[in-house]
Scaffold this active site. Sequence first.
Site: not given
Length: 442
Positions: A37, A124, A154-155, A261, A269, A339
Amino acid sequence: MGRQIAVFGTGYLGATHAACMAELGHDVLGVDVDEAKLAKLAAGELPFFEPGLPEVLQRNIEAGRLRFTTSYQEAADFADVHFIAVGTPQKHGELAADLRYVDAVVESLAPLLRRPSVIFGKSTVPAGTAARLSTRARELAPDDAFAELAWNPEFLREGYAVKDTLHPDRIVLGVDSTRKGNAEVVAREVYAALLEEEIPFLVTDLPTAELVKTSANAFLATKISFINAIAEICEATGADVSVLADAIGHDARIGRRFLNAGIGFGGGCLPKDIRAFIARAGELGASQAFSLLREVDSINMRRRNKMVELAREAAGGSLVGARVAVLGAAFKPDSDDVRDSPALNIAGQIQLQGAAVSVYDPEAMENARQLFPTLEYASDVPTACAGADVVMILTEWKQFTGLDPIELAKCVRQPTIIDGRNCLMPKAWRNAGWTYRGIGRP
C-alpha cells in the site's frame, strides 16, 4: 510555520489526512505496516477512489512534504505531532468496535518517544477509549518524553474528504482535563490556516470529543431511518415521501439533507459506528439510547429486505429464472466503497432467490467483485440491462439519474424499473412506457 507530523494508518482516513496536512504546509510522514500500500501511495497512486485527492497526494509528494514509511522508530525520531488514523472495524460476531489497531499504535509508538510529543486520535472510538490510552501512553513513554494524548475526531464524507479536511464545518479537540498539557496550542498551530477562516474550534474533555463523532453519526442514521419509516406510512396512504421531505425540510430545525427515503445507509462508517454505539450504551446501562439506536439499525436493515420483495413482485411473484440488472454497487455515489453496501447486499439476496443478476457501477466494480465474486459484472449500463426483466437503481450516480428511458427500453426484455434511491423523474419513465416503482411514492 509547518510542523513535523506523523500519521499512523494510510487507509481512507489516514491517506486523506496525511495528504491534506502536507497541503497545509506541514512535513508529513505516513506510517503503515502494509508495504504494498505504501509503495502505491509513494508513487502517487491511491488504493481507493476519492475525487480531488490524487492531485493533492501527487502535488505534495513532488514538493517533498509527504513521504511514507513502515518504521515507527523513524516516525518517533521525525515528528513530535502524531495522528492515529487507523481503522476501528466491527468485531467479528459482535456489535462492538475492534480497537486493536488503535491500541497497537500507542503500544508501539509511546516507548520510542524521546521528546515532548502530542498524539492526536482521529479514529472513531467508543467513549472511554481516549482516557485509557492517555494513561497508557504516559506509562509507556520515557520520563523525559512528555507524551500527551488528545482526541480530534474526523467528520469526513466520502466523495468530499478533501474539502472536509481543508475546510471543515468545525474542529473538535478533546484534551485530558486531569493534567495540563500542550495539545491545544499544538492543534492551533497545526490547523492555523483553518482557524484563519474562522472555522469553529471547540475544546472539550476526552469523552465529549469521542461522543461528538458517534453522536453525529447516530443523528444522521436516525434521520435516514426516520424518513424510511415515514416512507412505509406514505406507501400505506398513497402519499409521496419525496414531496413530504421537501416540505418538512424547509423547516430550518429539520433541514432537507439526509431525508432521502430509499434502501438505507451503508458504508464503512455509519453501520459499524452505530453498532459500536449500541454496544457501548448497553455496557454503560443507558437503556433508552440503546433501544433507540437498535431500532434505527433495524429499520435500516429492513429496507434491504423490502427491496428484495419489490424485485420479486416486479418479476411476477418469483425471482427464479428472472434477469435483474442492478445499477450501483458502491454504498453512495462518488465512492468505490462497498463495505456494508445495501446495493450489493440486495443484489446478493436477489441472486440467492434464483435470479440472474448483472451489476454495473462506475467505480466500485473491482471491490464488488472481491466481496461478491458470484455475481455477474457488466462493463456498462446497456450490457447490464440486456434482456432484463427488472432494472434496479441502487446507487444514485449521475450516470444513472441521467439515463434516457427511451434508449434504455431498447435493451431490456421488460420495461420495469425500481428506483431504490428516488433519484429518477417518475413521470418521464412512465411516459416512456416503463412500469416505475419508487420508495414511499404512489
